[in-house]
Design an enzyme around this catalytic site. Structure first.
Site, PDB file in Angstrom:
ATOM      1  N   LYS A  56       0.741  -1.100   0.182  1.00 28.83           N
ATOM      2  CA  LYS A  56      -0.005   0.080   0.051  1.00 28.83           C
ATOM      3  C   LYS A  56       0.967   1.434  -0.108  1.00 28.83           C
ATOM      4  O   LYS A  56       0.526   2.236  -0.745  1.00 28.83           O
ATOM      5  CB  LYS A  56      -0.851   0.110   1.206  1.00 28.83           C
ATOM      6  CG  LYS A  56      -1.941  -1.048   1.160  1.00 28.83           C
ATOM      7  CD  LYS A  56      -2.703  -1.206   2.250  1.00 28.83           C
ATOM      8  CE  LYS A  56      -3.922  -2.059   2.552  1.00 28.83           C
ATOM      9  NZ  LYS A  56      -4.857  -2.105   3.669  1.00 28.83           N
ATOM     10  N   GLY A  58      -0.603   0.894   5.965  1.00 28.82           N
ATOM     11  CA  GLY A  58      -1.035  -0.025   7.183  1.00 28.82           C
ATOM     12  C   GLY A  58      -2.112  -1.087   6.716  1.00 28.82           C
ATOM     13  O   GLY A  58      -2.796  -0.897   5.834  1.00 28.82           O
ATOM     14  N   ASP A  59      -2.118  -2.292   7.377  1.00 28.09           N
ATOM     15  CA  ASP A  59      -3.133  -3.254   7.225  1.00 28.09           C
ATOM     16  C   ASP A  59      -3.256  -4.076   8.654  1.00 28.09           C
ATOM     17  O   ASP A  59      -2.594  -4.238   9.373  1.00 28.09           O
ATOM     18  CB  ASP A  59      -2.634  -4.242   6.031  1.00 28.09           C
ATOM     19  CG  ASP A  59      -3.934  -5.402   5.766  1.00 28.09           C
ATOM     20  OD1 ASP A  59      -4.657  -4.719   4.941  1.00 28.09           O
ATOM     21  OD2 ASP A  59      -3.622  -6.260   6.091  1.00 28.09           O
ATOM     22  N   SER A  60      -4.634  -4.498   8.573  1.00 23.31           N
ATOM     23  CA  SER A  60      -4.678  -5.255   9.828  1.00 23.31           C
ATOM     24  C   SER A  60      -5.736  -6.710   9.651  1.00 23.31           C
ATOM     25  O   SER A  60      -6.354  -6.786   8.431  1.00 23.31           O
ATOM     26  CB  SER A  60      -5.819  -4.422  10.794  1.00 23.31           C
ATOM     27  OG  SER A  60      -5.169  -3.210  11.099  1.00 23.31           O
ATOM     28  N   GLY A 112      -0.234  -4.201  10.462  1.00 22.12           N
ATOM     29  CA  GLY A 112       1.148  -4.190   9.872  1.00 22.12           C
ATOM     30  C   GLY A 112       1.260  -2.558   9.558  1.00 22.12           C
ATOM     31  O   GLY A 112       0.464  -1.957   9.320  1.00 22.12           O
TER      32      GLY A 112
END
Length: 215
Positions: free
Chosen positions: A59, A79-81, A116
């Site tokens: 991203k 960011g990622d979840s 992340g």
């Protein structure tokens, strides 16, 4: 110092604003299922931490070049979840029936929210460095009723969030306990992001740019 947010997540934006940062929002176009499939075809199954870190990096990298013809000058954050319980990894449910199934399985229990973070130093319009880290928070759910689950799903809120729950809105009363940085559950760990900023030899307070916030 500008911070570019490679996300359209209202939760991440609200977190940063509350922390004194008004980021430049740059939507990131990443085919997440395809990216994960390609990585697993090459390296085998990804752990939850590896998956969210991969997507956070992709991203950030997707928007590091230019914004409306202007070079990006500052820090780019992606960011990622994802939520894991019983060894199963849960992203956004998207559909009511999936959200309902997940809530009936996770009520009264504890899972782990993996977040992340990827930060690119793009000062001067060029990539100077990149750093990343993951954060994990344990989330314990209340023993919610079927009626509460149905009402929550009808609100639409849990359909587009990892794990089908929020802690900072309608879903908050259904969370019994959080172990770890609470902001991790909202969308990004502010303490982890601060650590990454400092790794780039930048003071966190240099990012403060919201009205009413000054050094």
């Amino acid at each position: 110092m500008r911070l570019y947010l490679a996300s359209t997540s209202p939760a991440r934006l609200a977190l940063l604003r509350a922390a004194g940062i008004e980021p430049v929002v740059v939507p990131s176009q990443v085919d997440e299922p395809a990216a994960v499939a390609a990585a697993e075809a090459e390296h085998g199954p990804l752990s939850p931490d590896a998956m969210v870190q991969l997507l956070a990096r992709l991203k950030a990298e997707a928007v590091r070049g230019a914004l409306d013809g202007e070079p990006i000058d500052g820090l780019v954050f992606g960011g990622d979840s994802a939520f894991a319980i019983d060894g199963a990894l849960h992203g956004k449910p998207h559909r009511p029936e999936i959200a309902r199934e997940r809530w009936r399985a996770q009520r009264g229990r504890t899972g782990r929210l993996h977040s992340g973070h990827w930060l690119i130093d793009h000062r001067g319009g060029v990539e100077n460095a990149a750093v990343g880290a993951t954060a994990v928070a344990a989330v314990s759910f209340a023993d919610v009723t079927d009626a509460e689950i149905d009402a929550y799903i009808a609100s639409g809120e849990p359909l587009e969030v990892a794990g089908a729950f929020t802690i900072d809105s309608l879903g908050g009363p259904f969370i019994r306990r959080v172990e770890g940085d609470p902001s991790t559950v909202v969308g990004l760990s502010l303490s982890t992001l601060r650590d990454l900023v400092r790794q780039l030899r930048i003071e966190w307070t240099e990012l403060w740019n919201r009205a009413g916030v000054s050094l």
